[in-house]
Write a protein that holds these residues in place. Structure first.
Motif, PDB file in Angstrom:
ATOM      1  N   GLU A  30       0.835  -1.205   0.000  1.00  0.00           N
ATOM      2  CA  GLU A  30       0.000   0.000   0.000  1.00  0.00           C
ATOM      3  C   GLU A  30       0.870   1.257   0.000  1.00  0.00           C
ATOM      4  O   GLU A  30       0.619   2.214  -0.729  1.00  0.00           O
ATOM      5  CB  GLU A  30      -0.896   0.006   1.249  1.00  0.00           C
ATOM      6  CG  GLU A  30      -1.675  -1.276   1.497  1.00  0.00           C
ATOM      7  CD  GLU A  30      -3.032  -1.246   0.833  1.00  0.00           C
ATOM      8  OE1 GLU A  30      -3.315  -0.242   0.161  1.00  0.00           O
ATOM      9  OE2 GLU A  30      -3.782  -2.218   0.990  1.00  0.00           O
ATOM     10  N   TYR A  33       2.493   1.825  -3.341  1.00  0.00           N
ATOM     11  CA  TYR A  33       1.534   2.369  -4.298  1.00  0.00           C
ATOM     12  C   TYR A  33       1.370   3.876  -4.100  1.00  0.00           C
ATOM     13  O   TYR A  33       1.373   4.662  -5.055  1.00  0.00           O
ATOM     14  CB  TYR A  33       0.178   1.672  -4.151  1.00  0.00           C
ATOM     15  CG  TYR A  33      -0.896   2.308  -5.016  1.00  0.00           C
ATOM     16  CD1 TYR A  33      -1.077   1.910  -6.339  1.00  0.00           C
ATOM     17  CD2 TYR A  33      -1.709   3.333  -4.517  1.00  0.00           C
ATOM     18  CE1 TYR A  33      -2.047   2.509  -7.143  1.00  0.00           C
ATOM     19  CE2 TYR A  33      -2.673   3.941  -5.306  1.00  0.00           C
ATOM     20  CZ  TYR A  33      -2.841   3.514  -6.622  1.00  0.00           C
ATOM     21  OH  TYR A  33      -3.783   4.122  -7.418  1.00  0.00           O
ATOM     22  N   ILE A  34       1.213   4.291  -2.823  1.00  0.00           N
ATOM     23  CA  ILE A  34       1.042   5.714  -2.525  1.00  0.00           C
ATOM     24  C   ILE A  34       2.261   6.506  -2.985  1.00  0.00           C
ATOM     25  O   ILE A  34       2.139   7.578  -3.585  1.00  0.00           O
ATOM     26  CB  ILE A  34       0.799   5.908  -1.013  1.00  0.00           C
ATOM     27  CG1 ILE A  34      -0.556   5.310  -0.629  1.00  0.00           C
ATOM     28  CG2 ILE A  34       0.858   7.377  -0.634  1.00  0.00           C
ATOM     29  CD1 ILE A  34      -0.795   5.271   0.872  1.00  0.00           C
ATOM     30  N   GLU A  37       2.224   6.826  -6.751  1.00  0.00           N
ATOM     31  CA  GLU A  37       1.177   7.726  -7.222  1.00  0.00           C
ATOM     32  C   GLU A  37       1.578   9.190  -7.014  1.00  0.00           C
ATOM     33  O   GLU A  37       1.376  10.037  -7.882  1.00  0.00           O
ATOM     34  CB  GLU A  37      -0.134   7.422  -6.495  1.00  0.00           C
ATOM     35  CG  GLU A  37      -1.345   8.138  -7.075  1.00  0.00           C
ATOM     36  CD  GLU A  37      -1.738   7.638  -8.456  1.00  0.00           C
ATOM     37  OE1 GLU A  37      -2.674   8.205  -9.033  1.00  0.00           O
ATOM     38  OE2 GLU A  37      -1.100   6.697  -8.978  1.00  0.00           O
ATOM     39  N   LYS A 116      -4.504   2.334   4.360  1.00  0.00           N
ATOM     40  CA  LYS A 116      -5.500   1.896   3.372  1.00  0.00           C
ATOM     41  C   LYS A 116      -6.517   2.996   3.097  1.00  0.00           C
ATOM     42  O   LYS A 116      -6.947   3.193   1.959  1.00  0.00           O
ATOM     43  CB  LYS A 116      -6.196   0.644   3.877  1.00  0.00           C
ATOM     44  CG  LYS A 116      -5.304  -0.595   3.877  1.00  0.00           C
ATOM     45  CD  LYS A 116      -6.040  -1.817   4.404  1.00  0.00           C
ATOM     46  CE  LYS A 116      -5.100  -3.037   4.400  1.00  0.00           C
ATOM     47  NZ  LYS A 116      -5.779  -4.250   4.913  1.00  0.00           N
ATOM     48  N   LYS A 119      -4.885   5.512   0.834  1.00  0.00           N
ATOM     49  CA  LYS A 119      -4.771   4.973  -0.528  1.00  0.00           C
ATOM     50  C   LYS A 119      -6.104   5.087  -1.259  1.00  0.00           C
ATOM     51  O   LYS A 119      -6.158   5.511  -2.425  1.00  0.00           O
ATOM     52  CB  LYS A 119      -4.322   3.524  -0.491  1.00  0.00           C
ATOM     53  CG  LYS A 119      -4.258   2.891  -1.879  1.00  0.00           C
ATOM     54  CD  LYS A 119      -3.968   1.413  -1.823  1.00  0.00           C
ATOM     55  CE  LYS A 119      -4.041   0.807  -3.226  1.00  0.00           C
ATOM     56  NZ  LYS A 119      -3.826  -0.653  -3.211  1.00  0.00           N
TER      57      LYS A 119
END
Length: 926
Positions: A30, A33-34, A37, A116, A119
């Protein structure tokens, strides 16, 4: 501005992903991913920053990105606080690790849930903005105005001169410059902040009948911040050819820039012309047109108006011209203009005069503001209640009242033109109260602690911050309020109306939250809190859990503020900046040492006496400011603060002359040389606890030092100190104070001075000035106190220093005569001679000190006459005479036959007075 928050976040991801304690399953993915991004977003943020004010939807998106970056940074920092502990090696370390894992399992689940949630929010933000694919389309659309507002700048060209106030003097001065009989092409730049009336003044000069007749050709070009070079050049051609009734060259509308410049240059060759370039924003705009204007040695002139002081200086210096810094209206002119617009030329009703002057004071002589606000007031009922409301809520009026919208927009143009990295720095100035003098170094250290400043190769972070300040000064967004004697800037201020604007912007973007006497509307997540009066309201604790900065300007409410800090201690664990300067603090708050993320701690001007050993917990601390407290010793645990760059702790004793012990420093730990990041160390005592010079040896290890103050130096320590000074290649400022008034300071062992040294203070007995003084070419300021020099050696050693602008000699010379030789001190601007008890006369030869601006003579009780040759100091602006003999003062009477008034008649300000109980009582010679 969101890019700053995102950049800081990206820089801090690595430690979390490398953390030795395993994250819960899936949390690492997670976080990755953040991170990815946010990296994708970064490419679009600078584009968005320039567009958001014209695109409300984009503005919302940028705010969401910024808040998300702050939230994930908070979550990750909390993770480090709860789980990022060192557990050691071996079996014991393993057992502690397992025990810690079990104890913190609940916290791990909380962090996993928060990650989470963020995200999911980030995905929604991204999808809601179509994955940023339409950013470039928006950029093109944003170049066309989407929100209509009336730009009143053009009205300046239509004003009748009878409507104007305070224009006579600047118009006369500028006209004289334009008409000077000098054949060279000259550029005169009229500089100042928006709303001062630069365009209005220039138009009146340009239209003056004498000016019109003096030049053959004339053209007026409004450049603006978003000019197109081809359109601008075409406008010049159109005006020039139409003025002489010649046909416009064919195909002009399709020519490239070089062809257009060629037409202009050919047309103006051997002509005496005057051209106005109005509202030029940057050097690029000037450089794109300047070569179109020929220098035919015909006495041509170019007038350039700009908000950018650097541009004004650059263009005028290049073309033998001058910079005319337009100043605000004088108080009497401001009042005249205000009454003319508010009361249709009549006087203010007596019952409204107090409120009128209070409102006018906040305009600070800015004609645009006076006209706009008086226009609003002219439509209101002439009653106290209505005017008091407007005075109280002027900031809200600027935001909401359509009569003031145009003025706010014009002022705000300068803000929107700023580079992205300066916008946040400028909005941050809203933390300071109204009319507050902003200390130069305090502001720089605050910016650095907030991580607003980007690192650059070859520069310290403080030097980069200085360049940011220079950028704001050059754009006339902040004003220099006070300079030090060596010309460095001491304090800044911002215009009251600018402050109203940035307070509004800052509140809207959640940059700073202000707690003031007018009450506070608390938002959900306060990031930075500035307390001006009281910390009021019932919901503070619920909104402070994300607080990163707390600055308190109120000493009245200091106890309740600090008690609330104590109560919220657990919720303030993310705090990185705590500034309690001037509060009524007497003991070090225990809650502070729990703030593991703290980078900046200022307890300046408090009554603090001791520092606890637990200060060593603050491993991230970069600034510890204890100036003007009662702290005289640090525990050894301070050596754990390896990131410390500024360690400031000293206090002055306010004693009358000629007392010696007027400064107290602190006892440095023996291993202070391990604090290798230190740039400022003020002030350490060289001798305490019989350390035999160990502290002075340690100073030599601090090779990053820019400023150091050494107190209580003994004669035998001179060699050790010199050995350390030779290693300090970056040193800019040095103060050395002897342990006793009769103790000799011996710095002759230093083979050569630090080449960057700018300021030198030597307080104590000198048998002679150090031999290396004449080679300290970068010295700007020298202060000698209690030196007991008996001949003119100080002058002979100093008079050829090329950059010396400030010289103070305090009880430092025991001779009877002092002569300033011809050709000496070519750049000296300030000379201060004080308490020279044996001095009888001073002589200034022709050609000495040609640029001296201020001469101060204090308590030289045997001087019966003014310095011989003072009349040769033609640039002298101030003569300050304090506690000088009556025989000298009496001869300055204007009506005294054979007196000395003629010697000082060329000096604009001659101040005469005495010191009584520490207070100055004086007046100016009339």
């Amino acid at each position: 501005m969101a890019e700053i928050a995102v950049s800081h976040l990206l820089a801090n991801f690595a430690p979390f992903l490398q953390e030795e304690v395993n994250l819960l399953t899936g949390v690492r993915d997670e976080i990755e991913y953040i991170r990815d991004e946010f990296e994708r977003m970064t490419a679009f943020l600078r584009v968005a920053d320039a567009m958001e004010e014209r695109d409300p939807e984009l503005k919302v998106w940028v705010k969401q990105v910024r808040e998300s970056a702050y939230d994930i940074a908070d979550a990750l920092d909390l993770y480090m606080l709860r789980l990022g502990h060192h557990h050691g090696n071996g079996v014991c370390g393993f057992l502690r690790k397992v025990s810690c894992y079990i104890k913190t399992i609940k916290a791990r689940h909380q962090i996993a849930f928060e990650v989470k949630r963020i995200k999911s929010r980030l995905i929604n933000i991204s999808n809601g903005h179509q994955r940023y694919a339409d950013i470039h389309r928006r950029q093109e659309q944003a170049s066309r105005p989407t929100v209509a507002w009336y730009d009143s700048r053009g009205d300046a060209l239509l004003l009748e001169e009878a409507e104007l106030v305070g224009i006579e003097k600047p118009k006369r001065e500028l006209t004289q410059f334009l008409l000077e009989e000098d054949p060279r092409l000259k550029v005169v730049s009229i500089a100042g902040m928006g709303g001062l009336g630069k365009t209005t003044l220039t138009k009146k000069v340009y239209d003056d009948t004498i000016v019109k007749k003096h030049f053959q050709n004339h053209a007026w070009i409004t450049v603006s911040e978003s000019f197109k070079i081809e359109k601008l050049l075409q406008s010049v051609i159109l005006q020039l050819f139409e003025e002489v009734k010649q046909p416009i060259p064919q195909g002009v509308e399709n020519m490239d820039t070089n062809s257009l410049k060629g037409i202009i240059k050919t047309f103006l060759q051997q002509k005496k012309y005057v051209l106005v370039l109005d509202d030029v924003w940057d050097i690029h705009a000037w450089q794109s047109v300047r070569y179109a204007f020929p220098n035919g040695n015909c006495g041509s002139r170019v007038i350039l108006t700009t908000r950018n002081i650097d541009l004004a200086s650059f263009s005028s210096r290049e073309y033998h011209g001058k910079v005319y810094n337009l100043t605000p209206l004088a108080p009497e002119d401001s009042w005249t203009l205000f009454c003319r617009k508010t009361f249709q030329g009549n006087s203010s009703p007596p019952y409204l005069e107090g409120l009128s002057r209070d409102i006018l004071r906040r305009c600070e002589g800015l004609p645009l503001a006076i006209v706009a606000i008086s226009g609003l007031l002219s439509t209101k009922e002439k009653n106290v209640e209505e005017w008091e409301r407007i005075s109280r809520s002027l900031g809200a009026e600027l935001e909401e009242n359509e009569k003031l919208t145009s003025m706010s927009k014009i002022l705000s143009l300068s803000f929107f033109d700023l580079p992205w990295n300066l916008k946040l720095c400028f909005l941050y100035l809203s933390i300071f109260p109204e009319d507050y003098s902003i200390d130069h170094w305090r502001l720089i250290r605050l910016w650095v602690a907030e991580r607003f400043v980007e690192a650059k190769d070859g520069m310290t972070i403080e030097e980069v911050a200085q360049s940011y300040l220079n950028g704001l000064i050059s754009r006339s967004l902040i004003q220099v309020a006070e300079r030090r004697n060596d010309r460095r800037i001491k304090t800044y201020r911002i215009h009251d109306l600018w402050r109203e604007i940035i307070v509004s912007m800052s509140r809207e973007q959640n940059i700073v939250t202000l707690s003031s006497e007018c009450g506070t509307v608390w938002i959900k997540k306060v990031r930075r809190l500035s307390v001006h009066q009281n910390l009021e309201g019932e919901q503070e604790s619920s909104c402070f859990t994300h607080l990163r900065s707390l600055i308190v300007f109120s000493s009245i409410d200091s106890f309740s503020i600090l008690s609330k800090v104590a109560l919220l201690g657990d919720d303030l664990r993310l705090l990185t900046l705590l500034d309690l300067e001037g509060t009524q603090l007497e003991t070090f708050p225990n809650e502070v040492v729990k703030l593991c993320h703290l980078r900046h701690l200022s307890l300046r001007r408090t009554n603090l006496k001791t520092i606890p050993k637990s200060i060593g917990n603050l491993r991230n601390l970069e600034t510890l400011d204890l100036k003007h407290t009662h702290v005289i010793e640090f525990p050894d645990e301070i050596l754990k603060l390896q990131r410390l760059r500024h360690l400031l702790s000293y206090r002055y004793h306010m004693l009358d002359w000629p007392f010696f012990q007027d400064q107290t420093g602190f006892k440095a730990p023996m291993g202070i040389g391990s604090l290798s990041s230190l740039q400022k160390l003020c002030s350490i005592e060289a001798n305490h606890d019989n350390n035999n010079g160990i502290v002075l040896k340690e100073v030599g290890k601090l090779t990053q030092l820019r400023r150091v103050q050494i107190l209580k130096l003994r004669r035998e320590d001179g060699k050790v100190l010199c050995s350390s000074l030779e290693k300090l290649k970056n040193l800019r400022s040095l103060l050395v104070r002897a342990i006793q008034v009769d103790e000799i300071i011996n710095l002759d062992s230093l083979s050569s001075p630090p080449q960057c040294l700018r300021t030198l203070y030597l307080v104590g007995h000198l048998q002679r000035l150090p031999r290396w003084i004449p080679s300290a070419f970068n010295l700007v300021r020298v202060c000698l106190v209690y030196s007991k020099l008996r001949d003119a050696e100080p002058l002979r050693s100093l008079h050829d220093l090329p950059n010396l602008t400030h010289l103070e000699i305090f009880t430092a010379y025991d001779g009877e005569e002092l002569c300033f030789k011809a050709g000496a001190f070519q750049n000296l601007e300030t000379l201060w001679l004080c308490l020279l008890q044996e001095l009888i006369w001073v002589r200034v030869e022709v050609g000495s000190m040609p640029h001296l601006k201020k001469l101060s003579l204090e308590k030289c009780k045997l001087m019966a006459d003014l310095p011989s040759g003072i009349e040769h100091l033609t640039n002298l602006e101030m003569l300050h005479l304090a506690d000088m003999p009556y025989s000298l003062i009496s001869r300055l009477n204007r009506g005294l036959p054979g007196g000395d008034y003629w010697k000082v008649s060329h000096i604009p300000h001659v101040e005469i007075g005495v010191w009584k109980d520490g207070n100055w009582e004086g007046s100016f010679l009339s």
